[in-house]
Design a protein around this motif. Sequence first.
Motif, PDB file in Angstrom:
ATOM      1  N   SER A  16      77.645  -5.457  56.378  1.00 52.62           N
ATOM      2  CA  SER A  16      76.829  -6.154  55.452  1.00 52.62           C
ATOM      3  C   SER A  16      77.150  -5.727  53.813  1.00 52.62           C
ATOM      4  O   SER A  16      76.601  -6.708  52.966  1.00 52.62           O
ATOM      5  N   THR A  63      60.270   6.742  41.352  1.00 51.72           N
ATOM      6  CA  THR A  63      60.699   6.498  42.542  1.00 51.72           C
ATOM      7  C   THR A  63      60.604   4.918  42.549  1.00 51.72           C
ATOM      8  O   THR A  63      59.664   4.635  43.016  1.00 51.72           O
ATOM      9  N   VAL A  64      61.772   4.303  42.188  1.00 49.45           N
ATOM     10  CA  VAL A  64      61.775   2.977  42.240  1.00 49.45           C
ATOM     11  C   VAL A  64      62.571   2.327  43.227  1.00 49.45           C
ATOM     12  O   VAL A  64      63.767   2.596  43.398  1.00 49.45           O
ATOM     13  N   ALA A  97      75.760  -3.588  52.044  1.00 55.38           N
ATOM     14  CA  ALA A  97      74.352  -3.533  51.481  1.00 55.38           C
ATOM     15  C   ALA A  97      73.832  -2.161  51.672  1.00 55.38           C
ATOM     16  O   ALA A  97      74.055  -1.607  52.632  1.00 55.38           O
ATOM     17  N   ALA A  98      73.097  -1.643  50.725  1.00 53.46           N
ATOM     18  CA  ALA A  98      72.536  -0.700  50.756  1.00 53.46           C
ATOM     19  C   ALA A  98      71.117  -0.618  49.683  1.00 53.46           C
ATOM     20  O   ALA A  98      70.869  -1.088  49.141  1.00 53.46           O
ATOM     21  N   SER A  99      70.246   0.326  50.501  1.00 55.43           N
ATOM     22  CA  SER A  99      69.076   0.532  49.515  1.00 55.43           C
ATOM     23  C   SER A  99      68.758   2.049  49.179  1.00 55.43           C
ATOM     24  O   SER A  99      68.941   2.780  50.260  1.00 55.43           O
ATOM     25  N   THR A 100      67.989   2.254  48.107  1.00 56.83           N
ATOM     26  CA  THR A 100      67.908   3.545  47.787  1.00 56.83           C
ATOM     27  C   THR A 100      66.607   3.838  46.710  1.00 56.83           C
ATOM     28  O   THR A 100      66.102   2.576  46.694  1.00 56.83           O
ATOM     29  N   ARG A 101      66.182   5.052  46.256  1.00 59.77           N
ATOM     30  CA  ARG A 101      65.501   5.055  45.341  1.00 59.77           C
ATOM     31  C   ARG A 101      65.729   5.872  44.109  1.00 59.77           C
ATOM     32  O   ARG A 101      66.358   6.781  44.064  1.00 59.77           O
ATOM     33  N   ILE A 102      65.480   5.210  43.045  1.00 54.92           N
ATOM     34  CA  ILE A 102      65.979   5.850  41.769  1.00 54.92           C
ATOM     35  C   ILE A 102      64.810   6.022  40.950  1.00 54.92           C
ATOM     36  O   ILE A 102      63.820   5.703  40.991  1.00 54.92           O
ATOM     37  N   VAL A 131      73.737   5.510  37.630  1.00 53.63           N
ATOM     38  CA  VAL A 131      72.711   5.825  38.904  1.00 53.63           C
ATOM     39  C   VAL A 131      73.308   6.244  40.006  1.00 53.63           C
ATOM     40  O   VAL A 131      72.881   7.193  40.672  1.00 53.63           O
ATOM     41  N   ALA A 132      74.268   5.427  40.732  1.00 49.46           N
ATOM     42  CA  ALA A 132      74.976   5.773  41.995  1.00 49.46           C
ATOM     43  C   ALA A 132      76.073   4.845  42.021  1.00 49.46           C
ATOM     44  O   ALA A 132      76.207   3.643  41.490  1.00 49.46           O
ATOM     45  N   THR A 133      77.021   5.318  42.864  1.00 52.46           N
ATOM     46  CA  THR A 133      78.310   4.289  43.276  1.00 52.46           C
ATOM     47  C   THR A 133      78.434   4.385  44.707  1.00 52.46           C
ATOM     48  O   THR A 133      78.602   5.550  45.374  1.00 52.46           O
ATOM     49  N   PHE A 134      78.257   3.349  45.529  1.00 53.91           N
ATOM     50  CA  PHE A 134      78.563   3.199  46.870  1.00 53.91           C
ATOM     51  C   PHE A 134      79.796   2.734  46.832  1.00 53.91           C
ATOM     52  O   PHE A 134      80.338   1.580  46.333  1.00 53.91           O
TER      53      PHE A 134
END
Lengths: 140, 109
Positions: free
Chosen positions: A98, A62-63, A100-105, A87-90
């Motif tokens: 904004s 979990t980064v 902007a997004a944050s997550t854990r990978i 990893v992911a597509t937003f």
Amino acid sequence: MELNRRKLLAVGMAALGATGLGALPAFASLTDDEIAKFTGGAEAAAGDLKIGAPEIAENGNTVPIDVTAPGAVAVALFADGNPVPNVATFKFGPLNPSRAASTRIRLAKTQNVVAVAQMEDGTFQMASAEVKVTIGGCGG
Amino acid sequence: MASGVKPRVKVPKTASAGDTITIKSLISHKMESGQRKDKEGNLIPRSIINRFVVDFNGQNVIDVALEPAISTNPYFQFDATVHEAGEFTFTWYDDDGDVYETSKSIAMA
């Protein structure tokens, strides 16, 4: 290994690239392929796109990662040292101001995390950050 | 149905028109990557949430495609602009076809 001036310079340049200043370091071809799929082969330049990642992640399971891409419609994240680089597509909707997004990978090992943003005018931007991983996060 | 899936979201209860608010979301899910092996050395099949969508009064805020590299209990934080009172709907799509939904309403201060 003998370290002469030329090798030292090369190492220095590689480190500069890894910290996201100017030139991007060379990526594994698998990641290149996936990025090309996202951009349709278009060139991705550096821009306002920013990627936030810890320099050292003790646990690769979990980064925390955040991306800020002013003016982007979509941002794709890639990890070039993972078995599967995607990893992911937003995709950002009209109500997201904004971009902007944050997550854990999960990160399998020390590697670069690459963000590619598709801007509103159809151009692409790219940014990367190196994350040193102490314990990898892909099981085994 | 994957067991023990519980969505949790944090949305402010009130906001002024035009405000930018921060939304945090988390759903408990094991996000089996399809890379791990069990004790006998057999690959554990992939079982993840592959899509996460947030709408506000029918307008899209964010739409995320998730890959196995997203951590267990996928967490997302993002911003939204609210011009009116209404309802945020959060939808997660599981590999096994399940859809998890939750919603939060927001009032004008």
